[in-house]
Motif scaffolding. Structure first.
Motif, PDB file in Angstrom:
ATOM      1  N   ASP A   1      16.326   2.836  15.913  1.00  0.00           N
ATOM      2  CA  ASP A   1      15.577   4.041  15.537  1.00  0.00           C
ATOM      3  C   ASP A   1      15.773   4.420  14.072  1.00  0.00           C
ATOM      4  O   ASP A   1      16.040   5.575  13.739  1.00  0.00           O
ATOM      5  CB  ASP A   1      15.977   5.209  16.447  1.00  0.00           C
ATOM      6  CG  ASP A   1      15.741   4.891  17.914  1.00  0.00           C
ATOM      7  OD1 ASP A   1      14.650   4.389  18.240  1.00  0.00           O
ATOM      8  OD2 ASP A   1      16.665   5.131  18.724  1.00  0.00           O
ATOM      9  N   ARG A   2      15.612   3.450  13.205  1.00  0.00           N
ATOM     10  CA  ARG A   2      15.832   3.675  11.770  1.00  0.00           C
ATOM     11  C   ARG A   2      14.704   3.046  10.963  1.00  0.00           C
ATOM     12  O   ARG A   2      14.217   1.981  11.294  1.00  0.00           O
ATOM     13  CB  ARG A   2      17.154   3.056  11.343  1.00  0.00           C
ATOM     14  CG  ARG A   2      17.548   3.414   9.927  1.00  0.00           C
ATOM     15  CD  ARG A   2      18.941   2.913   9.603  1.00  0.00           C
ATOM     16  NE  ARG A   2      19.465   3.498   8.405  1.00  0.00           N
ATOM     17  CZ  ARG A   2      18.977   3.316   7.182  1.00  0.00           C
ATOM     18  NH1 ARG A   2      17.919   2.578   6.985  1.00  0.00           N
ATOM     19  NH2 ARG A   2      19.555   3.894   6.142  1.00  0.00           N
ATOM     20  N   ARG A   3      14.318   3.714   9.867  1.00  0.00           N
ATOM     21  CA  ARG A   3      13.294   3.184   8.963  1.00  0.00           C
ATOM     22  C   ARG A   3      13.963   2.392   7.840  1.00  0.00           C
ATOM     23  O   ARG A   3      14.969   2.816   7.277  1.00  0.00           O
ATOM     24  CB  ARG A   3      12.483   4.333   8.365  1.00  0.00           C
ATOM     25  CG  ARG A   3      11.626   5.036   9.413  1.00  0.00           C
ATOM     26  CD  ARG A   3      10.840   6.180   8.829  1.00  0.00           C
ATOM     27  NE  ARG A   3       9.854   5.645   7.887  1.00  0.00           N
ATOM     28  CZ  ARG A   3       9.263   6.376   6.955  1.00  0.00           C
ATOM     29  NH1 ARG A   3       9.532   7.663   6.824  1.00  0.00           N
ATOM     30  NH2 ARG A   3       8.380   5.830   6.145  1.00  0.00           N
ATOM     31  N   TYR A   4      13.372   1.231   7.543  1.00  0.00           N
ATOM     32  CA  TYR A   4      13.823   0.367   6.462  1.00  0.00           C
ATOM     33  C   TYR A   4      12.625   0.039   5.578  1.00  0.00           C
ATOM     34  O   TYR A   4      11.491   0.002   6.049  1.00  0.00           O
ATOM     35  CB  TYR A   4      14.352  -0.970   7.007  1.00  0.00           C
ATOM     36  CG  TYR A   4      15.659  -0.928   7.762  1.00  0.00           C
ATOM     37  CD1 TYR A   4      16.852  -1.242   7.134  1.00  0.00           C
ATOM     38  CD2 TYR A   4      15.693  -0.613   9.118  1.00  0.00           C
ATOM     39  CE1 TYR A   4      18.054  -1.248   7.834  1.00  0.00           C
ATOM     40  CE2 TYR A   4      16.880  -0.612   9.836  1.00  0.00           C
ATOM     41  CZ  TYR A   4      18.061  -0.932   9.186  1.00  0.00           C
ATOM     42  OH  TYR A   4      19.243  -0.928   9.881  1.00  0.00           O
TER      43      TYR A   4
ATOM     44  N   ASP B   1       7.490  -2.339   5.185  1.00  0.00           N
ATOM     45  CA  ASP B   1       8.374  -1.340   5.778  1.00  0.00           C
ATOM     46  C   ASP B   1       8.228  -1.345   7.301  1.00  0.00           C
ATOM     47  O   ASP B   1       7.155  -1.664   7.824  1.00  0.00           O
ATOM     48  CB  ASP B   1       8.045   0.047   5.245  1.00  0.00           C
ATOM     49  CG  ASP B   1       8.416   0.208   3.769  1.00  0.00           C
ATOM     50  OD1 ASP B   1       8.680  -0.810   3.099  1.00  0.00           O
ATOM     51  OD2 ASP B   1       8.432   1.345   3.302  1.00  0.00           O
TER      52      ASP B   1
ATOM     53  N   THR C   1      10.059   0.416  11.231  1.00  0.00           N
ATOM     54  CA  THR C   1      10.982   1.298  11.952  1.00  0.00           C
ATOM     55  C   THR C   1      11.465   0.526  13.166  1.00  0.00           C
ATOM     56  O   THR C   1      10.659  -0.008  13.939  1.00  0.00           O
ATOM     57  CB  THR C   1      10.281   2.591  12.400  1.00  0.00           C
ATOM     58  OG1 THR C   1       9.786   3.270  11.235  1.00  0.00           O
ATOM     59  CG2 THR C   1      11.240   3.512  13.138  1.00  0.00           C
ATOM     60  N   THR C   2      12.778   0.456  13.340  1.00  0.00           N
ATOM     61  CA  THR C   2      13.321  -0.245  14.499  1.00  0.00           C
ATOM     62  C   THR C   2      13.192   0.621  15.745  1.00  0.00           C
ATOM     63  O   THR C   2      13.153   1.850  15.668  1.00  0.00           O
ATOM     64  CB  THR C   2      14.800  -0.605  14.281  1.00  0.00           C
ATOM     65  OG1 THR C   2      15.535   0.584  13.984  1.00  0.00           O
ATOM     66  CG2 THR C   2      14.965  -1.617  13.155  1.00  0.00           C
ATOM     67  N   ASP C   3      13.143  -0.051  16.889  1.00  0.00           N
ATOM     68  CA  ASP C   3      13.109   0.674  18.159  1.00  0.00           C
ATOM     69  C   ASP C   3      14.547   0.956  18.615  1.00  0.00           C
ATOM     70  O   ASP C   3      15.497   0.723  17.867  1.00  0.00           O
ATOM     71  CB  ASP C   3      12.301  -0.095  19.206  1.00  0.00           C
ATOM     72  CG  ASP C   3      12.916  -1.442  19.587  1.00  0.00           C
ATOM     73  OD1 ASP C   3      14.098  -1.715  19.265  1.00  0.00           O
ATOM     74  OD2 ASP C   3      12.202  -2.238  20.229  1.00  0.00           O
TER      75      ASP C   3
ATOM     76  N   GLY D   1      12.291  -4.518  15.058  1.00  0.00           N
ATOM     77  CA  GLY D   1      11.177  -3.990  14.274  1.00  0.00           C
ATOM     78  C   GLY D   1      10.221  -5.085  13.873  1.00  0.00           C
ATOM     79  O   GLY D   1      10.594  -6.264  13.820  1.00  0.00           O
TER      80      GLY D   1
ATOM     81  N   SER E   1       6.583  -5.858  11.240  1.00  0.00           N
ATOM     82  CA  SER E   1       5.685  -5.384  10.190  1.00  0.00           C
ATOM     83  C   SER E   1       4.803  -6.542   9.748  1.00  0.00           C
ATOM     84  O   SER E   1       5.196  -7.703   9.846  1.00  0.00           O
ATOM     85  CB  SER E   1       6.483  -4.856   9.002  1.00  0.00           C
ATOM     86  OG  SER E   1       5.624  -4.305   8.035  1.00  0.00           O
TER      87      SER E   1
ATOM     88  N   LYS F   1      16.050   2.095   2.568  1.00  0.00           N
ATOM     89  CA  LYS F   1      15.147   3.226   2.769  1.00  0.00           C
ATOM     90  C   LYS F   1      13.704   2.748   2.774  1.00  0.00           C
ATOM     91  O   LYS F   1      13.396   1.694   2.230  1.00  0.00           O
ATOM     92  CB  LYS F   1      15.317   4.243   1.638  1.00  0.00           C
ATOM     93  CG  LYS F   1      16.698   4.839   1.544  1.00  0.00           C
ATOM     94  CD  LYS F   1      16.785   5.783   0.366  1.00  0.00           C
ATOM     95  CE  LYS F   1      18.197   6.338   0.238  1.00  0.00           C
ATOM     96  NZ  LYS F   1      18.321   7.213  -0.936  1.00  0.00           N
ATOM     97  N   PRO F   2      12.798   3.539   3.347  1.00  0.00           N
ATOM     98  CA  PRO F   2      11.380   3.188   3.254  1.00  0.00           C
ATOM     99  C   PRO F   2      10.900   3.252   1.808  1.00  0.00           C
ATOM    100  O   PRO F   2      11.472   3.963   0.974  1.00  0.00           O
ATOM    101  CB  PRO F   2      10.678   4.233   4.115  1.00  0.00           C
ATOM    102  CG  PRO F   2      11.691   5.220   4.537  1.00  0.00           C
ATOM    103  CD  PRO F   2      13.037   4.746   4.115  1.00  0.00           C
TER     104      PRO F   2
END
Length: 183
Positions: free
Chosen positions: A86-89, A125, A127-129, A134, A136, A158-159
């Motif tokens: 649950d994180r955005r990269y 970019d 977002t992981t589940d 994730g 893209s 970060k995004p």
């Protein structure tokens, strides 16, 4: 030998063909397809798939990237597993292969040098589940140039900032995959 046959043979041999056609500097042939890929578990020692930040790319984290370029477009796909849930990269293609130091992969790959936007760069970019998985993909309306291929895919902390003076920035480099061309 009849004169007409002599003229024909001379023309076929190039004697009457006129000046040679100019040589074009073609970086990628119109019908050529370039395929790049990389996959692996991020380690701390192998620069083909290297983790620069074990907090954000834990042991067991891995990724796979494919780049297909031809027929007027470039398509890039990324799949990651084992990252923080649950994180955005942020993620981008970079100019150079991965190295021991995060900066070794160089700047973002830019199809149009100096243009920092998703039309010139490849921004992936994701977002992981809840399991740290994730995905893209990106599609550009240009093809890779044979003499200027990207060297790696970098996952950032970060995004990507999409506008303003910080556009294109995505934080520290977390992990890197060195791209290889398909044979």
């Amino acid at each position: 030998m009849p004169a007409s046959l002599l003229v024909l043979l001379t023309a076929l041999a190039g004697g009457c063909a006129g000046p040679p056609a100019p040589v074009q500097n073609v970086k990628t042939a119109p019908d050529e397809t370039i395929n790049l890929h990389s996959a692996g578990e991020f380690t701390e020692g192998d620069t083909a798939a290297i983790a620069h930040d074990r907090k954000l790319a834990p042991q067991g984290a891995q990724a796979s990237v494919t780049v297909e370029s031809g027929r007027g477009e470039t398509r890039t796909s990324l799949v990651v597993e084992g990252l923080l849930p649950d994180r955005r990269y942020g993620s981008h293609l970079h100019a150079k292969p991965c190295g021991k130091k995060p900066a070794d992969s160089g700047p973002h790959y830019q199809h149009h040098p100096g243009q920092i936007n998703p039309q010139s760069e490849v921004w992936l970019d994701f977002t992981t589940d809840g399991e740290g998985v994730g995905r893209s993909s990106a599609r550009q309306n240009w093809v890779l140039e044979r003499d200027k291929l990207p060297g790696s895919l970098v996952i950032h902390a970060k995004p990507t900032v999409t506008s303003g003076p910080q556009a294109g920035q995505a934080g520290d480099r977390v992990a890197c995959l060195t791209l290889k061309e398909d044979a």
